[in-house]
Write an enzyme that holds these catalytic residues in place. Sequence first.
Site, PDB file in Angstrom:
ATOM      1  N   THR A 120      -7.142   2.536  -2.232  1.00 19.35           N
ATOM      2  CA  THR A 120      -7.604   1.327  -2.384  1.00 19.35           C
ATOM      3  C   THR A 120      -9.246   1.413  -2.212  1.00 19.35           C
ATOM      4  O   THR A 120      -9.645   2.104  -1.453  1.00 19.35           O
ATOM      5  CB  THR A 120      -7.071   0.202  -1.193  1.00 19.35           C
ATOM      6  OG1 THR A 120      -5.723   0.376  -1.206  1.00 19.35           O
ATOM      7  CG2 THR A 120      -7.813  -1.176  -1.241  1.00 19.35           C
ATOM      8  N   GLY A 150       1.117  -5.368  -3.038  1.00 21.60           N
ATOM      9  CA  GLY A 150       0.396  -5.143  -1.576  1.00 21.60           C
ATOM     10  C   GLY A 150      -0.607  -6.059  -1.373  1.00 21.60           C
ATOM     11  O   GLY A 150      -0.559  -7.223  -2.042  1.00 21.60           O
ATOM     12  N   ASP A 151      -1.578  -5.700  -0.407  1.00 25.80           N
ATOM     13  CA  ASP A 151      -2.638  -6.723   0.044  1.00 25.80           C
ATOM     14  C   ASP A 151      -3.864  -6.693  -1.214  1.00 25.80           C
ATOM     15  O   ASP A 151      -4.576  -7.819  -0.913  1.00 25.80           O
ATOM     16  CB  ASP A 151      -3.149  -6.156   1.355  1.00 25.80           C
ATOM     17  CG  ASP A 151      -3.905  -4.977   1.187  1.00 25.80           C
ATOM     18  OD1 ASP A 151      -3.355  -3.859   0.383  1.00 25.80           O
ATOM     19  OD2 ASP A 151      -4.629  -4.578   2.085  1.00 25.80           O
ATOM     20  N   GLY A 174      -1.193  -2.022   3.611  1.00 29.20           N
ATOM     21  CA  GLY A 174      -1.407  -3.197   2.891  1.00 29.20           C
ATOM     22  C   GLY A 174      -0.325  -4.131   3.380  1.00 29.20           C
ATOM     23  O   GLY A 174      -0.131  -5.458   3.445  1.00 29.20           O
TER      24      GLY A 174
END
Length: 255
Positions: A120, A150-151, A174
């Site tokens: 990320t 995911g986040d 995440g």
Amino acid sequence: MEVGAVAGMRYVKDGIKAAKLVMDYTKHTLLVGEKASLFAISMGLPGPTNLSSPESVEKWNNWKENNCQPNFRKNVINGNSCGPFHPEFENSCDHGEERGSNILRVKLNSDVIGRHNHDTISMAVIDKMGHIAVGTSTNGATFKVPGRVGDGPIAGSSAYADDEVGACGATGDGDIMMRFLPCYQVVESMRRGMEPKQAAADAVSRIARKHPDFVGAVFAINTKGEHAGACHNWTFQYSVRNANMDDVEVFTVEP
């Protein structure tokens, strides 16, 4: 409060560019899957493109040969294989009284998420007019269950910004972090008067109290350019550059 995001998008390399296209050219916030790919290509991004590399194909083949371990399955039968998977308590509706006596055969592998197996990138930028923008790009978790989001594309989780207050970016597990919207929490804490260091530490500690094994970090920056980071279960580094610097400076944050 302008947001664009994509998730589950295949065959298009520049996911973050696609997210900005959603923000700039639609009234939507989030597009997902095949239709997100078609939208991105229709708006001029290259594709469809084979995004596999020799390294990723080799990693996937080795994973398959290792019975698809590790994976993100839990509470399932055949969780130590490549499936098919079935709920451990498949008949629990008919035999609810027996549920408590069963032992879960499979639990989520705690080694699935770590600083060496996710990628990320989260960034915050403040321009000379004081406007703040944040962006996050990720390939998602390695060996994730197909369809997982995911986040990264969730506003307030991996990134959040408000011109009146500041910004935040996050990285790590995440699936856990998105349940707490840590970057939203950071910005709102700074709005209430917390310094970036306090706000970052508070957001991470809220997650750690509920999930002490999670791995993750956040950075926070306010409108004055004051910044800080906080992390849990790994040593986190983030980079900063402003108009008075010739190069970036790397800051190290201990857990």
